[in-house]
Enzyme design. Structure first.
Site, PDB file in Angstrom:
ATOM      1  N   ARG A  49       0.855  -1.197   0.000  1.00  0.00           N
ATOM      2  CA  ARG A  49       0.000   0.000   0.000  1.00  0.00           C
ATOM      3  C   ARG A  49       0.884   1.238   0.000  1.00  0.00           C
ATOM      4  O   ARG A  49       0.636   2.221  -0.684  1.00  0.00           O
ATOM      5  CB  ARG A  49      -0.952   0.028   1.203  1.00  0.00           C
ATOM      6  CG  ARG A  49      -1.642   1.384   1.314  1.00  0.00           C
ATOM      7  CD  ARG A  49      -2.834   1.486   2.262  1.00  0.00           C
ATOM      8  NE  ARG A  49      -2.858   0.600   3.370  1.00  0.00           N
ATOM      9  CZ  ARG A  49      -2.157   0.772   4.513  1.00  0.00           C
ATOM     10  NH1 ARG A  49      -1.371   1.808   4.668  1.00  0.00           N
ATOM     11  NH2 ARG A  49      -2.259  -0.114   5.482  1.00  0.00           N
ATOM     12  N   TYR A 101     -15.255  17.428 -15.485  1.00  0.00           N
ATOM     13  CA  TYR A 101     -15.681  16.027 -15.532  1.00  0.00           C
ATOM     14  C   TYR A 101     -16.773  15.810 -14.478  1.00  0.00           C
ATOM     15  O   TYR A 101     -16.632  16.253 -13.332  1.00  0.00           O
ATOM     16  CB  TYR A 101     -14.460  15.132 -15.268  1.00  0.00           C
ATOM     17  CG  TYR A 101     -14.804  13.677 -15.150  1.00  0.00           C
ATOM     18  CD1 TYR A 101     -15.215  12.959 -16.268  1.00  0.00           C
ATOM     19  CD2 TYR A 101     -14.734  13.021 -13.935  1.00  0.00           C
ATOM     20  CE1 TYR A 101     -15.545  11.623 -16.164  1.00  0.00           C
ATOM     21  CE2 TYR A 101     -15.062  11.674 -13.820  1.00  0.00           C
ATOM     22  CZ  TYR A 101     -15.470  10.984 -14.942  1.00  0.00           C
ATOM     23  OH  TYR A 101     -15.807   9.673 -14.839  1.00  0.00           O
ATOM     24  N   ASP A 173      -6.358  18.808 -14.527  1.00  0.00           N
ATOM     25  CA  ASP A 173      -6.751  17.501 -15.046  1.00  0.00           C
ATOM     26  C   ASP A 173      -6.290  17.427 -16.502  1.00  0.00           C
ATOM     27  O   ASP A 173      -6.800  18.132 -17.364  1.00  0.00           O
ATOM     28  CB  ASP A 173      -8.284  17.354 -14.941  1.00  0.00           C
ATOM     29  CG  ASP A 173      -8.766  15.955 -15.300  1.00  0.00           C
ATOM     30  OD1 ASP A 173      -8.050  15.247 -16.029  1.00  0.00           O
ATOM     31  OD2 ASP A 173      -9.866  15.581 -14.852  1.00  0.00           O
ATOM     32  N   LYS A 198      -7.761   6.274 -19.409  1.00  0.00           N
ATOM     33  CA  LYS A 198      -8.006   6.822 -20.732  1.00  0.00           C
ATOM     34  C   LYS A 198      -6.764   6.643 -21.621  1.00  0.00           C
ATOM     35  O   LYS A 198      -6.346   5.532 -21.815  1.00  0.00           O
ATOM     36  CB  LYS A 198      -8.448   8.279 -20.596  1.00  0.00           C
ATOM     37  CG  LYS A 198      -9.488   8.512 -19.456  1.00  0.00           C
ATOM     38  CD  LYS A 198     -10.819   7.819 -19.681  1.00  0.00           C
ATOM     39  CE  LYS A 198     -11.714   7.755 -18.443  1.00  0.00           C
ATOM     40  NZ  LYS A 198     -12.025   9.039 -17.826  1.00  0.00           N
TER      41      LYS A 198
HETATM   42  C1  LIG Z   1     -12.468   9.521 -16.502  1.00  0.00           C
HETATM   43  C2  LIG Z   1     -12.065  10.848 -16.029  1.00  0.00           C
HETATM   44  C3  LIG Z   1     -11.815  11.093 -14.677  1.00  0.00           C
HETATM   45  C4  LIG Z   1     -12.020  10.033 -13.609  1.00  0.00           C
HETATM   46  O1  LIG Z   1     -11.198   8.929 -13.762  1.00  0.00           O
HETATM   47  P1  LIG Z   1     -11.579   7.421 -13.352  1.00  0.00           P
HETATM   48  O2  LIG Z   1     -10.376   6.654 -13.759  1.00  0.00           O
HETATM   49  O3  LIG Z   1     -12.813   7.055 -14.110  1.00  0.00           O
HETATM   50  O4  LIG Z   1     -11.820   7.410 -11.887  1.00  0.00           O
HETATM   51  C5  LIG Z   1     -11.393  12.354 -14.322  1.00  0.00           C
HETATM   52  N1  LIG Z   1     -11.247  13.350 -15.237  1.00  0.00           N
HETATM   53  C6  LIG Z   1     -11.499  13.147 -16.547  1.00  0.00           C
HETATM   54  C7  LIG Z   1     -11.315  14.269 -17.502  1.00  0.00           C
HETATM   55  C8  LIG Z   1     -11.921  11.899 -16.983  1.00  0.00           C
HETATM   56  O5  LIG Z   1     -12.179  11.717 -18.290  1.00  0.00           O
END
Ligand SMILES: *Cc1c(COP(=O)(O)O)cnc(C)c1O
Length: 385
Positions: A49, A101, A173, A198
Site C-alpha cells: 500500500r 468532468y 486535469d 483513458k
Molecule cells: C475519466 C475521467 C476522470 C475520472 O477517472 P476514473 O479513472 O474514471 O476514476 C477524471 N477526469 C477526466 C477528464 C476523466 O475523463
C-alpha cells in the site's frame, strides 16, 4: 533521463532496470509485503500500500513525462482527485470549473455539502467571475483543459498566475491530452493528474489514476496521504498501464490523424448544428490550444439536429462505434454526456455548463478512418429521416 524526448521516455520507462536477472521488461511485483533485512533495517519497500516496485516504476515514468518531482499512482482517476482534497480543511475554499468532468463535479460538491470545504463553481473563461472568486482567497483552483465534454480551453498560464497571486495551488486535469500533448507543470501548475483509464493505458482494460507534483515537498505530503487513506494503485494495473504507455506516442499520432479527418467531415454535415473540436480554426479555444498544447487531441463533441430522438436513432444505427462511457482507448466510443458521463451533475448544472440533450461526445479510435466516417455517415443519415 529527463533530457530525453517524450517518445523515448515513454518507450524506455523501466527497461533494463532489473539488475538481478537482466529482464528487459520490468517485472511485475505482486507481493503485498517485503522482508526486512533485519531488526530496524528496512529495504526500499516494506508494504505494497505504501510502496511497490512496479507502481513506483510507472509513477516515475509519468513524473518524467510531466517533468515533475513526485508521481503518485492511484487506484482510479477519481482517487487522484480525492487525494488532492486531503490538502483542504473546513476553512478552505476551492474553485472548480463549471464544466469539469461529472465525477469531479460530484465529488467536490458533495464533500462541500458535508462541510469539508467551500466550493465555488466558476466559468474560468469569464474573467470577471474568476477574479471575483479569487477574491475569496481559495486554497485550490482546479483546472480542466480541454474540458469534458465541450472541449473548452482554459489559458492555464493565465489562470495559474492569477491563482498564485492570491496564494492558491493549481491542479490540472490533463486526462484528455496526456503528457505528450500538454505539460501543465511547465505552464506553472502545482499538480497535474490523469485518469490513466483513458489515453495513458489506452486499451480500456485498466481503471487507474496518477498525480504528479512540481515540488517534492507537496508530493511527499500527498504520498503520505495516499498511503494513509489507502488509495494507491495495484501492481497489476500499474504493470498494464506502463505497458500501454510505451505505445502512447504512436497511438496519439493515429488518434489525432483520425480525429482531424472526422472533425472536418462533421463540420459541414447537414445533420449537425455544431462541432466542438479545438483543432478547428473557428473553435473559440483554437488559439489557446495552439499556444499551450502540442496538438489538439482526439476528443470531440457535436450537436445533432432533431434532439434526443435523433440521438437514439443515431446510436441504434452505428455498427462500428461502441455506445459506452470512457475514452482514450484504441476503439472508437460514442456517448451521450447528459445521461452518461455527466449524469452526476444536476440538470440545472448541466444546462449552465452547456450540456444539452442533443450533445454527443466521441472518442476517435485508431481504426481505419474511412470505416469510422462511413459508420457515422450511414447513422447520421438515418437519424434525420
Ligand atoms: C475519466 C475521467 C476522470 C475520472 O477517472 P476514473 O479513472 O474514471 O476514476 C477524471 N477526469 C477526466 C477528464 C476523466 O475523463
Amino acid at each position: 533521463m529527463t533530457s530525453k524526448k517524450p517518445a523515448t521516455l515513454a518507450v524506455r520507462a523501466g527497461i533494463n532496470s532489473d539488475e538481478h536477472h537482466g529482464a528487459v521488461v520490468p517485472a511485475i511485483h505482486l507481493s503485498s509485503t517485503y522482508a526486512l533485512k533485519g531488526f530496524k533495517n528496512k529495504r526500499q519497500f516494506d508494504y505494497s500500500r505504501t510502496g511497490n516496485p512496479t507502481r513506483s516504476t510507472f509513477a516515475q515514468a509519468i513524473a518524467d513525462l510531466e517533468q515533475g518531482a513526485v508521481g503518485i499512482v492511484t487506484s482510479t482517476g477519481m482517487a487522484a482527485v480525492h487525494l488532492i482534497c486531503q490538502l483542504l480543511t473546513s476553512k478552505d475554499t476551492v474553485i472548480i470549473p463549471h464544466d469539469c468532468y461529472g465525477g469531479s463535479y460530484r465529488l467536490f460538491t458533495h464533500l462541500a455539502k458535508r462541510g469539508l470545504f467551500t466550493v465555488l463553481v466558476v466559468d474560468q473563461n469569464d474573467e470577471q467571475a474568476l477574479a471575483q472568486a479569487l477574491q475569496q482567497k481559495p486554497k485550490l483552483v482546479l483546472v480542466e483543459s480541454p474540458s469534458n465534454p465541450l472541449l473548452r480551453l482554459v489559458d492555464i498560464k493565465k489562470v495559474t498566475q492569477a491563482s498564485h497571486a492570491v496564494g492558491a495551488l493549481v491542479a490540472v486535469d490533463n486526462t484528455f491530452l496526456s503528457p505528450l500533448l500538454q505539460q501543465p507543470l511547465l505552464l506553472g501548475a502545482d499538480i497535474v493528474f490523469h485518469s490513466t483509464t483513458k489515453y495513458i493505458n489506452g486499451h480500456s482494460d485498466v481503471v487507474g489514476g496518477v498525480l504528479v507534483t512540481k515540488e517534492k515537498e507537496l508530493g511527499e505530503e500527498l504520498a503520505w496521504w495516499a498511503n494513509c487513506i489507502g488509495i494507491t494503485g495495484s501492481p497489476f494495473d500499474s504493470y498494464l498501464a506502463l505497458r500501454g504507455l510505451k505505445t502512447l506516442p504512436l497511438r496519439m499520432k493515429q488518434h489525432q490523424e483520425n480525429a482531424n479527418a472526422v472533425a472536418k467531415y462533421l463540420q459541414n454535415h447537414a445533420a449537425i448544428n455544431a462541432v466542438y473540436f479545438p483543432g478547428l480554426i473557428d473553435h473559440p479555444g483554437h488559439e489557446i490550444a495552439k499556444r499551450q498544447q502540442k496538438d489538439f487531441g482526439a476528443m470531440m463533441s457535436f450537436e445533432i439536429k432533431g434532439g434526443v430522438e435523433a440521438v437514439k436513432v443515431l446510436f441504434d444505427n452505428l455498427s462500428l462505434f461502441t455506445l459506452a462511457q470512457s475514452l482514450g482507448g484504441v476503439e472508437s466510443l460514442i456517448s451521450h454526456p447528459s445521461t452518461m458521463t455527466h449524469a452526476g451533475m444536476e440538470i440545472e448544472a448541466q444546462i449552465a455548463a452547456g450540456i444539452t440533450q442533443s450533445l454527443i461526445r466521441i472518442s476517435v479510435g485508431i481504426e481505419d478512418v474511412s470505416d469510422i466516417i462511413n459508420d457515422l455517415e450511414q447513422a447520421l443519415l438515418a437519424s434525420q429521416i
